[in-house]
Design a protein around this motif. Structure first.
Motif, short mmCIF file in Angstrom:
data_model
loop_
_atom_site.label_atom_id
_atom_site.label_comp_id
_atom_site.label_asym_id
_atom_site.label_seq_id
_atom_site.Cartn_x
_atom_site.Cartn_y
_atom_site.Cartn_z
N UNK A 1 -32.12 -28.87 -20.74
CA UNK A 1 -32.45 -28.43 -19.40
C UNK A 1 -33.95 -28.44 -19.16
N UNK A 2 -34.33 -28.04 -17.94
CA UNK A 2 -35.75 -28.06 -17.57
C UNK A 2 -36.56 -27.09 -18.44
N UNK A 3 -36.00 -25.91 -18.69
CA UNK A 3 -36.74 -24.93 -19.48
C UNK A 3 -36.92 -25.40 -20.92
N UNK A 4 -35.88 -25.98 -21.50
CA UNK A 4 -35.99 -26.47 -22.88
C UNK A 4 -36.95 -27.65 -22.95
N UNK A 5 -36.96 -28.53 -21.96
CA UNK A 5 -37.90 -29.64 -21.95
C UNK A 5 -39.34 -29.13 -21.87
N UNK A 6 -39.54 -28.10 -21.05
CA UNK A 6 -40.88 -27.55 -20.91
C UNK A 6 -41.33 -26.88 -22.22
#
Length: 331
Positions: free
Chosen positions: A214-219
């Motif tokens: 997800x976006x948070x894990x990618x960040x």
């Protein structure tokens, strides 16, 4: 045929050693000639003042009488100076709070701007403009905004039934007020982190998205590790800014106390209750109010050593992390 060529090559005369030496000397002199202005400026405006400060730190000097050698008396007096310890506490508080909040704030704003699709140039300019404001003007603007009993912020909080703090008139809120000012003028760090975030390879995001991240894990797993050297630079920059905090503290204390003469010079440094008495402010007071230049020089030496040590540790940590990343990527 090959033997003949070899005989011809070995028979060539070598270039004279004296000619090579002259060319090397000429090259070095040319380089030194171009570096001479920078070297001269460094010696005159940094090297000599630094050495003179260290020398004066072992003396009793009032700018009028000749310096008198006192050994380590100035350094030993620091341990018995209560306001010196107060200035150390205030400065360390600002170093911790300003460094964490400034880096987190700049990274958050940069991450949001990086996801925008339109108006990026305008928002980027608006974020950077406050950092161009002179420190005195920025502090006075915030003092007027945070002014209790009639200030815009106090009035806005009153609409929701909340009572705003006294800010620069309250010892518990004066240092947080200084931290807010430094956050507002951190647009330069926002731009630096924004460039780092935009420089992260998009292929890594696409590969992680295909793996279901997800976006948070990618960040967390891509953005942060990639920009970690730039984050460490932001930490170093914020530590230096907090250690050298002077103008904002003086202006905030002067405006909060209202104790300034007709020339604008404050007569109540550290107001309220020495909560804005940072290390540079106390150093200035000793040197240019009490004319105890020996003690001020000792404090300046301590500040230089602490700043240099903190910067060296953080830079070493930055190099180690970059070497680890290179080793990991190579593996």
């Amino acid at each position: 045929m090959t033997a003949a060529l070899e005989r011809v090559d070995t028979g060539r005369p070598a270039a004279p050693a004296r000619g090579r030496s002259r060319a090397r000397t000429r090259h070095r002199l040319t380089v030194l000639a171009f570096l001479a202005p920078a070297i001269t400026g460094f010696v005159l405006f940094f090297g000599y003042p630094l050495v003179a400060t260290v020398v004066f730190s072992f003396t009793r000097y009032d700018l009028i009488n000749p310096p008198e050698f006192v050994g380590l008396a100035n350094y030993l007096f620091m341990l018995d100076d209560p306001l010196f310890l107060t200035s150390i506490y205030n400065t360390l508080w600002l170093v911790v709070v300003v460094t964490i909040s400034r880096v987190v704030f700049a990274l958050g704003v940069a991450s949001v701007i990086a996801r925008l699709r339109s108006g990026v140039g305008l928002i980027r300019t608006l974020c950077y403009l406050p950092s161009l404001a002179p420190p005195v003007a920025a502090t006075l603007v915030f003092f007027l905004v945070m002014r209790p009993n009639g200030g815009p912020l106090d009035t806005a909080l009153g609409w929701f039934g909340l009572q705003g703090p006294l800010w620069f008139s309250d010892p518990d809120w004066a240092k947080p007020g200084l931290a807010v000012i430094l956050l507002w003028v951190s647009g330069d760090l926002v731009i630096i982190l924004l460039a780092a975030v935009l420089d992260v390879p998009q292929e890594q995001y696409e590969a992680a998205e295909l793996d279901g991240a997800g976006a948070l894990r990618r960040w967390w797993h891509i953005t942060l590790p990639t920009i970690s050297p730039v984050l460490l630079f932001g930490v170093v920059n914020s530590v230096i800014v907090a250690l050298q905090l002077f103008t904002q503290a003086v202006v905030a204390g002067s405006a909060g106390s209202g104790a300034a003469d007709v020339t604008g010079n404050t007569r109540n440094l550290g107001f309220p209750d020495n909560s804005t008495l940072t290390f540079p402010v106390w150093l200035y007071t000793q040197g240019f109010r009490y004319f105890d230049m020996g003690y001020a020089a000792a404090m300046a030496t301590v500040l230089f050593v602490v700043s240099f040590a903190a910067t060296a540790v953080l830079v070493q940590r930055m190099r180690r992390s970059s070497h680890q990343e290179e080793g990991g990527s190579g593996a």
